[in-house]
Design a protein around this motif. Sequence first.
Motif, PDB file in Angstrom:
ATOM      1  N   GLU A   1      -9.428  -3.082   0.438  1.00 36.25           N
ATOM      2  CA  GLU A   1      -9.070  -1.689   1.056  1.00 36.25           C
ATOM      3  C   GLU A   1      -7.712  -1.895   1.900  1.00 36.25           C
ATOM      4  N   CYS A   2      -6.787  -0.807   1.849  1.00 35.63           N
ATOM      5  CA  CYS A   2      -5.603  -0.794   2.722  1.00 35.63           C
ATOM      6  C   CYS A   2      -5.687   0.054   3.967  1.00 35.63           C
ATOM      7  N   PHE A   3      -5.587  -0.249   4.984  1.00 37.13           N
ATOM      8  CA  PHE A   3      -5.721   0.515   6.225  1.00 37.13           C
ATOM      9  C   PHE A   3      -4.474   0.316   7.158  1.00 37.13           C
ATOM     10  N   ASP A   4      -4.533   1.540   7.929  1.00 38.96           N
ATOM     11  CA  ASP A   4      -3.349   1.838   8.780  1.00 38.96           C
ATOM     12  C   ASP A   4      -3.708   0.757  10.125  1.00 38.96           C
ATOM     13  N   SER A   5      -2.724  -0.274  10.227  1.00 39.41           N
ATOM     14  CA  SER A   5      -2.835  -1.281  11.090  1.00 39.41           C
ATOM     15  C   SER A   5      -3.076  -0.818  12.670  1.00 39.41           C
TER      16      SER A   5
ATOM     17  N   GLY B   1      -4.498   6.963  -2.926  1.00 42.25           N
ATOM     18  CA  GLY B   1      -4.373   8.486  -2.740  1.00 42.25           C
ATOM     19  C   GLY B   1      -3.363   9.044  -2.110  1.00 42.25           C
ATOM     20  N   HIS B   2      -2.685  10.121  -2.571  1.00 40.17           N
ATOM     21  CA  HIS B   2      -1.390  10.448  -2.003  1.00 40.17           C
ATOM     22  C   HIS B   2      -1.620  11.187  -0.551  1.00 40.17           C
ATOM     23  N   ALA B   3      -2.858  11.851  -0.136  1.00 38.52           N
ATOM     24  CA  ALA B   3      -2.924  12.610   0.975  1.00 38.52           C
ATOM     25  C   ALA B   3      -2.938  11.331   1.977  1.00 38.52           C
ATOM     26  N   THR B   4      -4.036  10.441   1.985  1.00 36.54           N
ATOM     27  CA  THR B   4      -3.997   9.414   2.906  1.00 36.54           C
ATOM     28  C   THR B   4      -2.615   8.434   3.113  1.00 36.54           C
ATOM     29  N   LEU B   5      -2.041   8.314   1.853  1.00 36.66           N
ATOM     30  CA  LEU B   5      -0.622   7.664   1.956  1.00 36.66           C
ATOM     31  C   LEU B   5       0.319   8.333   2.668  1.00 36.66           C
ATOM     32  N   SER B   6       0.377   9.782   2.541  1.00 33.25           N
ATOM     33  CA  SER B   6       1.310  10.477   3.384  1.00 33.25           C
ATOM     34  C   SER B   6       0.931  10.318   4.749  1.00 33.25           C
ATOM     35  N   LEU B   7      -0.312  10.334   5.097  1.00 27.93           N
ATOM     36  CA  LEU B   7      -0.629  10.270   6.456  1.00 27.93           C
ATOM     37  C   LEU B   7      -0.228   9.018   7.159  1.00 27.93           C
ATOM     38  N   LEU B   8      -0.160   7.794   6.433  1.00 27.23           N
ATOM     39  CA  LEU B   8       0.399   6.771   7.013  1.00 27.23           C
ATOM     40  C   LEU B   8       1.812   6.588   7.002  1.00 27.23           C
ATOM     41  N   CYS B   9       2.378   7.255   5.983  1.00 31.09           N
ATOM     42  CA  CYS B   9       3.839   7.234   5.929  1.00 31.09           C
ATOM     43  C   CYS B   9       4.326   8.030   7.207  1.00 31.09           C
ATOM     44  N   GLN B  10       3.831   9.053   7.414  1.00 34.54           N
ATOM     45  CA  GLN B  10       4.119  10.033   8.531  1.00 34.54           C
ATOM     46  C   GLN B  10       3.978   9.254   9.933  1.00 34.54           C
ATOM     47  N   ARG B  11       2.635   8.393  10.032  1.00 30.02           N
ATOM     48  CA  ARG B  11       2.415   7.949  11.433  1.00 30.02           C
ATOM     49  C   ARG B  11       3.619   6.745  11.629  1.00 30.02           C
ATOM     50  N   ALA B  12       4.088   6.319  10.546  1.00 30.23           N
ATOM     51  CA  ALA B  12       5.081   5.019  10.616  1.00 30.23           C
ATOM     52  C   ALA B  12       6.544   5.614  10.690  1.00 30.23           C
ATOM     53  N   GLY B  13       6.665   7.004  10.231  1.00 29.81           N
ATOM     54  CA  GLY B  13       7.932   7.760  10.326  1.00 29.81           C
ATOM     55  C   GLY B  13       8.787   7.463   9.343  1.00 29.81           C
ATOM     56  N   VAL B  14       8.412   7.158   7.986  1.00 31.59           N
ATOM     57  CA  VAL B  14       8.850   6.943   7.044  1.00 31.59           C
ATOM     58  C   VAL B  14       8.523   7.752   5.773  1.00 31.59           C
ATOM     59  N   TRP B  15       7.838   8.909   6.019  1.00 29.00           N
ATOM     60  CA  TRP B  15       7.706  10.016   5.068  1.00 29.00           C
ATOM     61  C   TRP B  15       8.908  10.672   4.929  1.00 29.00           C
ATOM     62  N   PRO B  16       9.428  10.874   3.573  1.00 32.08           N
ATOM     63  CA  PRO B  16      10.673  11.387   3.091  1.00 32.08           C
ATOM     64  C   PRO B  16      10.657  12.781   3.711  1.00 32.08           C
ATOM     65  N   GLU B  17      11.941  13.166   4.110  1.00 36.28           N
ATOM     66  CA  GLU B  17      12.171  14.347   4.530  1.00 36.28           C
ATOM     67  C   GLU B  17      11.646  15.615   3.957  1.00 36.28           C
ATOM     68  N   GLU B  18      10.895  16.663   4.217  1.00 36.82           N
ATOM     69  CA  GLU B  18      10.237  17.629   3.613  1.00 36.82           C
ATOM     70  C   GLU B  18      11.207  18.798   3.559  1.00 36.82           C
ATOM     71  N   ALA B  19      12.399  18.680   2.751  1.00 36.68           N
ATOM     72  CA  ALA B  19      13.480  19.501   2.579  1.00 36.68           C
ATOM     73  C   ALA B  19      13.997  19.506   1.268  1.00 36.68           C
ATOM     74  N   VAL B  20      14.421  20.786   0.699  1.00 32.00           N
ATOM     75  CA  VAL B  20      15.217  20.869  -0.584  1.00 32.00           C
ATOM     76  C   VAL B  20      16.432  20.121  -0.323  1.00 32.00           C
ATOM     77  N   GLU B  21      17.242  19.545  -1.369  1.00 34.48           N
ATOM     78  CA  GLU B  21      18.461  19.368  -1.451  1.00 34.48           C
ATOM     79  C   GLU B  21      19.382  20.070  -2.515  1.00 34.48           C
ATOM     80  N   THR B  22      20.509  20.331  -2.363  1.00 36.60           N
ATOM     81  CA  THR B  22      21.390  21.128  -3.143  1.00 36.60           C
ATOM     82  C   THR B  22      22.564  20.379  -3.135  1.00 36.60           C
TER      83      THR B  22
END
Length: 432
Positions: free
Chosen positions: A277-281, A315-336
């Motif tokens: 299992e993978c855990f948030d350190s 699972g994408h939900a828990t993975l996004s929580l980890l990435c957000q906690r670590a500050g590496v989740w992609p910016e939630e914005a559209v790009e043009t």
Amino acid sequence: MYDRIKGFRDVYPGEMAARREAIEVLEGTAGRYGFREIATPALERAELWTDKSGDEIVEELYSFEDQGGRHVALTPELTPTVARMVVAKQQELSKPIKWYSTRPFWRYEQVQQGRQREFYQTNVDVFGSAEPEADAEILAWAADALTGLGLTGEDFEFRVSHRDVLGGVLEAYEADVDVEDAIRAVDKSDALAEAEYHDLLVEAGLTYDQAAEFADLIAGGDLEEVAEFADAERVDAAVENLRNVLAAAEDFGAREYCTISLETARGLDYYTGVVFECFDSAGEVSRSIFGGGRYDDLIESYGGQPTPAVGVAPGHATLSLLCQRAGVWPEEAVETDYYVLQVGDTRPTAARIARELRERGHVVEGDVAGRSFGAQLEYADSINAETVVIVGEQDLANDEVTVKEMESGDQLQVPVEGFPGDHERPTLADLE
């Protein structure tokens, strides 16, 4: 107004753009390892689960009788489906079979952090190899996917164990122990008080003294001590297998993320060997990010030839929580890349420019709502347009268009016939 159903989420474009970027990392990493994408149905016969887990599992499913009188269910996990698929074409498929897919699943359960009733996973599986290298490749893919998202070894850890170590130790007690019940108790131990954990072990058949001894033994994680205590071929073989998997993980670049943790059990009965299992350190994400392991008996149990298998399902939900906690989740914005702004009766020229920019692979929008100059410019800003190409009647009278960089505000008039011209991604610097 209609409310959405509890446990189901709406995902708007900004968040979806971030999710898509993360999915592309997971899937792109799988592709580089030679895993091949599959697609699977959302609906299966409910017997895929009830035959293995009993009718009581229906309470956890979105199941119903369809118009043909079949008892069906929205799939709560992928493993039985891919097992069915392997069985259906087992003789035709080259071994090892290496598959991945990203899709939604559905479970009727309590909504909690990182778990909705509809949730997305990326599943990655290897069928047809019992070698330690197959387990290690799954660990290596998971590590490469996480670091590809920007995480480091300080952000996550893989807690690795072996089901036969636990089973063999439990069998060493001279008691009528329900091994699977005891392993499920181990799987829940992180969320339980010590007394509650011991009570579950006692319910599985241990005495209170044995429960305390067993809990202390596996908590220590000392493989030599565990093997000496059990003094059984099953445990010796499991310890050797676990060490071989970790040795292969060293060569594959994933060993640094792995910690031996015999309290990691995985609660599903079909697991047979190495599990992890993978855990948030940092411990801020309260549940495991994802888990996986070996399930060598499942294909045979669905009517196929004996086929070893190992897999993992972030699972994408828990993975996004980890990435957000670590500050590496992609910016939630559209790009043009470009917005082509029309002023007056200039649609043919504006459409030609937009087409040519799209042919170069750029994200391009234009006006489809008959808005004013100011409203179009405001909209271009709201969709994070990098460059605005203004196609106005006055400019066209001079055979020009205006190219405006939104961040700096700088703009330049350029010949209309020369835009976009030979430039792959024309900027003001290219056009001056």
